[in-house]
Design an enzyme around this catalytic site. Structure first.
Site, PDB file in Angstrom:
ATOM      1  CE  LYS A  35      -2.489  -7.468   5.460  1.00 25.72           C
ATOM      2  NZ  LYS A  35      -1.547  -6.540   4.852  1.00 25.72           N
ATOM      3  CE1 TYR A 268      -5.138  15.142  -3.773  1.00 28.57           C
ATOM      4  CE2 TYR A 268      -6.490  15.271  -5.748  1.00 28.57           C
ATOM      5  CZ  TYR A 268      -6.003  14.562  -4.680  1.00 28.57           C
ATOM      6  OH  TYR A 268      -6.374  13.263  -4.517  1.00 28.57           O
ATOM      7  CG  LEU A 269      -5.404  24.017  -6.812  1.00 26.18           C
ATOM      8  CD1 LEU A 269      -5.874  24.663  -8.100  1.00 26.18           C
ATOM      9  CD2 LEU A 269      -4.050  24.583  -6.414  1.00 26.18           C
ATOM     10  N   GLY A 270      -7.256  23.027  -2.297  1.00 30.82           N
ATOM     11  CA  GLY A 270      -7.940  23.487  -1.087  1.00 30.82           C
ATOM     12  C   GLY A 270      -6.936  23.525   0.055  1.00 30.82           C
ATOM     13  CB  ALA A 271      -5.767  26.209   2.305  1.00 27.82           C
ATOM     14  CB  CYS A 279       0.756   7.617  -1.590  1.00 23.28           C
ATOM     15  SG  CYS A 279       0.237   5.914  -1.731  1.00 23.28           S
TER      16      CYS A 279
HETATM   17  N1  NAD Z   1      -2.068   2.522  -0.587  1.00 25.69           N
HETATM   18  C1  NAD Z   1      -2.352   3.170  -1.710  1.00 25.69           C
HETATM   19  O1  NAD Z   1      -3.348   3.866  -1.801  1.00 25.69           O
HETATM   20  C2  NAD Z   1      -1.457   3.053  -2.926  1.00 25.69           C
HETATM   21  C3  NAD Z   1      -1.909   3.531  -4.166  1.00 25.69           C
HETATM   22  C4  NAD Z   1      -1.078   3.429  -5.276  1.00 25.69           C
HETATM   23  C5  NAD Z   1       0.181   2.839  -5.162  1.00 25.69           C
HETATM   24  N2  NAD Z   1       0.596   2.390  -3.948  1.00 25.69           N
HETATM   25  C6  NAD Z   1       1.905   1.711  -3.882  1.00 25.69           C
HETATM   26  O2  NAD Z   1       1.671   0.295  -3.906  1.00 25.69           O
HETATM   27  C7  NAD Z   1       2.613  -0.399  -3.087  1.00 25.69           C
HETATM   28  C8  NAD Z   1       1.900  -1.201  -2.031  1.00 25.69           C
HETATM   29  O3  NAD Z   1       1.215  -0.305  -1.171  1.00 25.69           O
HETATM   30  P1  NAD Z   1       0.093  -0.810  -0.154  1.00 25.69           P
HETATM   31  O4  NAD Z   1      -0.470   0.409   0.494  1.00 25.69           O
HETATM   32  O5  NAD Z   1      -0.811  -1.765  -0.836  1.00 25.69           O
HETATM   33  O6  NAD Z   1       1.010  -1.593   0.903  1.00 25.69           O
HETATM   34  P2  NAD Z   1       0.567  -2.436   2.171  1.00 25.69           P
HETATM   35  O7  NAD Z   1       1.623  -2.224   3.184  1.00 25.69           O
HETATM   36  O8  NAD Z   1      -0.861  -2.158   2.498  1.00 25.69           O
HETATM   37  O9  NAD Z   1       0.635  -3.959   1.638  1.00 25.69           O
HETATM   38  C9  NAD Z   1       1.803  -4.627   1.308  1.00 25.69           C
HETATM   39  C10 NAD Z   1       1.565  -6.115   1.526  1.00 25.69           C
HETATM   40  O10 NAD Z   1       2.687  -6.839   1.045  1.00 25.69           O
HETATM   41  C11 NAD Z   1       2.885  -7.953   1.886  1.00 25.69           C
HETATM   42  N3  NAD Z   1       4.232  -8.484   1.691  1.00 25.69           N
HETATM   43  C12 NAD Z   1       5.420  -7.974   2.093  1.00 25.69           C
HETATM   44  N4  NAD Z   1       6.432  -8.779   1.708  1.00 25.69           N
HETATM   45  C13 NAD Z   1       5.880  -9.811   1.025  1.00 25.69           C
HETATM   46  C14 NAD Z   1       6.398 -10.961   0.386  1.00 25.69           C
HETATM   47  N5  NAD Z   1       7.691 -11.218   0.370  1.00 25.69           N
HETATM   48  N6  NAD Z   1       5.539 -11.811  -0.207  1.00 25.69           N
HETATM   49  C15 NAD Z   1       4.213 -11.573  -0.174  1.00 25.69           C
HETATM   50  N7  NAD Z   1       3.655 -10.494   0.422  1.00 25.69           N
HETATM   51  C16 NAD Z   1       4.479  -9.635   1.018  1.00 25.69           C
HETATM   52  C17 NAD Z   1       2.611  -7.400   3.275  1.00 25.69           C
HETATM   53  O11 NAD Z   1       2.331  -8.438   4.207  1.00 25.69           O
HETATM   54  C18 NAD Z   1       1.395  -6.515   2.987  1.00 25.69           C
HETATM   55  O12 NAD Z   1       0.185  -7.226   3.149  1.00 25.69           O
HETATM   56  C19 NAD Z   1       3.552   0.701  -2.549  1.00 25.69           C
HETATM   57  O13 NAD Z   1       4.638   0.824  -3.420  1.00 25.69           O
HETATM   58  C20 NAD Z   1       2.699   1.959  -2.611  1.00 25.69           C
HETATM   59  O14 NAD Z   1       3.474   3.127  -2.715  1.00 25.69           O
HETATM   60  C21 NAD Z   1      -0.194   2.447  -2.833  1.00 25.69           C
HETATM   61  O1  UPG Z   2      -7.096  19.496  -1.583  1.00 30.98           O
HETATM   62  C1  UPG Z   2      -6.605  18.583  -0.908  1.00 30.98           C
HETATM   63  C2  UPG Z   2      -6.688  17.213  -1.275  1.00 30.98           C
HETATM   64  C3  UPG Z   2      -6.085  16.263  -0.451  1.00 30.98           C
HETATM   65  N1  UPG Z   2      -5.454  16.644   0.687  1.00 30.98           N
HETATM   66  C4  UPG Z   2      -4.807  15.630   1.541  1.00 30.98           C
HETATM   67  O2  UPG Z   2      -3.899  14.866   0.763  1.00 30.98           O
HETATM   68  C5  UPG Z   2      -3.761  13.556   1.285  1.00 30.98           C
HETATM   69  C6  UPG Z   2      -3.903  12.514   0.192  1.00 30.98           C
HETATM   70  O3  UPG Z   2      -5.227  12.502  -0.277  1.00 30.98           O
HETATM   71  P1  UPG Z   2      -5.695  11.620  -1.524  1.00 30.98           P
HETATM   72  O4  UPG Z   2      -4.882  11.970  -2.702  1.00 30.98           O
HETATM   73  O5  UPG Z   2      -7.153  11.782  -1.639  1.00 30.98           O
HETATM   74  O6  UPG Z   2      -5.420  10.144  -1.001  1.00 30.98           O
HETATM   75  P2  UPG Z   2      -4.337   8.985  -1.273  1.00 30.98           P
HETATM   76  O7  UPG Z   2      -5.051   7.719  -1.027  1.00 30.98           O
HETATM   77  O8  UPG Z   2      -3.101   9.273  -0.514  1.00 30.98           O
HETATM   78  O9  UPG Z   2      -4.043   9.027  -2.859  1.00 30.98           O
HETATM   79  C7  UPG Z   2      -2.858   9.593  -3.427  1.00 30.98           C
HETATM   80  O10 UPG Z   2      -1.780   8.673  -3.360  1.00 30.98           O
HETATM   81  C8  UPG Z   2      -2.047   7.410  -4.021  1.00 30.98           C
HETATM   82  C9  UPG Z   2      -0.868   6.496  -3.739  1.00 30.98           C
HETATM   83  O11 UPG Z   2       0.196   6.740  -4.575  1.00 30.98           O
HETATM   84  C10 UPG Z   2      -2.292   7.658  -5.498  1.00 30.98           C
HETATM   85  O12 UPG Z   2      -2.514   6.420  -6.157  1.00 30.98           O
HETATM   86  C11 UPG Z   2      -3.476   8.610  -5.664  1.00 30.98           C
HETATM   87  O13 UPG Z   2      -3.675   8.889  -7.056  1.00 30.98           O
HETATM   88  C12 UPG Z   2      -3.176   9.899  -4.897  1.00 30.98           C
HETATM   89  O14 UPG Z   2      -4.290  10.785  -4.974  1.00 30.98           O
HETATM   90  C13 UPG Z   2      -4.810  13.445   2.395  1.00 30.98           C
HETATM   91  O15 UPG Z   2      -4.192  13.612   3.653  1.00 30.98           O
HETATM   92  C14 UPG Z   2      -5.764  14.585   2.107  1.00 30.98           C
HETATM   93  O16 UPG Z   2      -6.400  15.074   3.265  1.00 30.98           O
HETATM   94  C15 UPG Z   2      -5.376  17.983   1.051  1.00 30.98           C
HETATM   95  O17 UPG Z   2      -4.791  18.313   2.096  1.00 30.98           O
HETATM   96  N2  UPG Z   2      -5.961  18.922   0.240  1.00 30.98           N
END
Ligand code: NAD
Ligand code: UPG
Length: 445
Positions: A35, A268-271, A279
């Protein structure tokens, strides 16, 4: 500012690239050498609209990636922890957070300058103060509030729109153990002067993140439950119901110009056929488990999860109204990713649907604009046929199931009009106009 970000996944990489674009000097740290190499070559390891362009622009100038956590922490004023926080079946798994906290602490033992450690991962309330802080203190042999600060800065980006969300956040939440910590975090985010900021303690920042995700997940399951009831009546369409509900000014405010802010389905009110992704499912489970551990059970969140677990199977029930015996029946699955704009298939509703179709002997032909390579890791080789276009996917299909709201699928009515004996379309996202298709069914109809 010099920033190190530990964990270079969706959150770490997007944060790194965007903070670099805003002018900070960012070092992204990951244990995954492949990566790190890809990032240093300007190749994003994940698909996100706009990511490649910003990565290529900033790499080797404001941004670098490394596996050397020690050097990255030594050279920066603030470290953001962005590693995964999975749900282990019982509770949140803080293994990765604890490892990184220890590693940072060990570096701080040898560092003279004040340093701020910020948890950006989603963690249950108390994690920053009661788990990360003592580990860093123990590993460094130094005191929090003196040699270092501990902060919590939840991330709200959505996959598929991650760059736009990070660059234009709705709000920035900063939690910290003291003013000195918060001052460093405020300096980091001073590059977003227009954005509402909420400054608080770490526990509240952690709770804000879970509450936000749980609210959105609850709205989805609520809409799905209403949609299921509408369908059971046989004559009510949930889309029309939700339009009527949305005309409440509290949901769709009317501007001074007289214009109404009409929400799209992203409110988020769409079925639909259920929420997935990395997440909502794990965060709702983690908050529910956290509540139970604190003797504050969360039956509502239990119901949110139950409705969601059942929802993908509603697609099968609908399908079997038209094709009772699925053995050797060719079914087109449109959309594999858990949502449009991403190749992420984690907890995608398409997975249980395809598994169930295969168990019933159906012939599955799937199409997703970008997620096929992820699907190939999930389904046994040869079990699912992958089409390279929408046209190929629907060819000879006896039924079509829309699982992901990809805008490309809006072409479906025109494509089907050209066919003599068009198959039924079961719309799991209620994205098509039901008037445009002769044989149409969907969630909540
Ligand atoms: N994915 C999202 O949309 C999203 C949005 C908001 C918050 N979050 C939160 O953010 C956090 C990270 O989510 P993500 O989706 O980015 O995870 P991810 O699995 O995509 O990435 C995590 C990364 O951390 C690395 N890693 C693990 N152990 C490590 C270490 N000891 N040192 C350095 N790197 C290490 C892994 O190799 C990986 O690349 C989670 O808590 C998640 O719930 C995710
Ligand atoms: O009306 C809706 C809207 C969304 N979804 C579903 O909900 C899931 C999540 O969608 P979305 O919220 O757009 O994507 P995420 O990337 O999972 O983002 C959520 O999760 C993230 C990780 O925590 C947060 O940071 C974001 O704010 C939060 O929206 C998906 O499967 C969508 O298809 C529905 O079924 N109906």
């Amino acid at each position: 500012m010099k920033v190190s970000i530990v964990g270079t996944g969706y959150v770490g990489l997007v944060s790194g690239v965007c903070l670099a674009e805003k002018g900070h000097q960012v070092t992204c740290v990951d244990i995954d050498q492949a990566k790190v190499d890809q990032i240093n070559q300007g190749i994003p390891p994940i698909y996100e609209d706009g990511l490649e362009e910003l990565l290529k622009k900033n790499i080797k100038t404001n941004l670098q990636a490394t596996t050397d956590l020690r050097q990255a922490v030594m050279d920066s004023q603030v470290s953001l922890i962005a590693v995964g926080t999975p749900f282990d079946g019982q509770e949140i798994d803080l293994r990765f957070i604890k490892t990184v906290a220890r590693q940072i602490g060990e570096v701080l033992k040898d560092k003279d300058d004040y340093h701020v450690v910020v948890v950006k991962s989603t963690v249950v309330p108390g994690t920053s103060d009661e788990v990360v802080l003592p580990i860093v203190e123990e590993a460094s042999g130094k005191k929090a509030g003196e040699a270092f600060g501990i902060g919590m800065n939840p991330e709200f980006l959505k996959e598929g729109e991650a760059i736009v969300d990070f660059m234009n956040p709705d709000r920035i939440v900063l939690g910290g153990i003291d003013q000195k910590t918060l001052a460093v975090m405020e300096e980091l985010y001073a590059v977003f002067p227009e954005v509402d900021q909420l400054t608080t303690n770490c526990k509240t920042a952690e709770m804000i993140k879970y509450t936000a995700n749980s609210l959105l997940a609850t709205m989805i399951s609520f809409s799905n439950e209403i949609g299921n009831l509408c369908a059971a009546t046989g004559s009510i369409d949930v889309v029309e119901v939700m339009k009527g509900v949305h005309l409440d000014k509290r949901l769709t405010p009317i501007l001074e110009t007289g214009e109404r802010i009409i929400p799209s389905f992203t409110t988020y009110l769409g079925a639909g056929c259920g929420f997935g992704g990395s997440c909502f499912p794990k965060d709702v489970k983690a908050l529910k488990a956290f509540g139970e551990q604190r003797l504050s059970p969360m039956p509502l969140l239990g119901a949110v999860l139950k409705v969601n677990a059942d929802q993908p199977y509603k697609m099968l029930t609908l399908l079997q109204k038209y094709v009772a015996d699925l053995a050797n029946v060719r079914i087109a699955i449109l959309g594999l990713a858990f949502k449009p704009g991403t190749d992420d298939m984690r907890e995608s509703p398409a997975i249980p649907v395809i598994n169930e179709l295969l168990a019933k002997g159906a012939v599955v032909q799937a199409y997703d604009p970008i997620a096929q390579h992820e699907a190939e890791k999930i389904f046994d080789a040869g079990k699912v046929a992958y089409a390279d276009s929408l046209e190929t996917a629907i060819k000879d299909a006896q039924a079509i199931l829309i699982m992901t709201r990809w805008s490309e699928f809006n072409a479906l009515p025109d494509l089907l009009k050209a066919l003599n004996n068009a198959p039924v379309v079961i719309d799991g996202r209620r994205m098509l106009d039901k008037q445009e298709l002769a044989k149409y069914d969907g969630i909540g109809l």
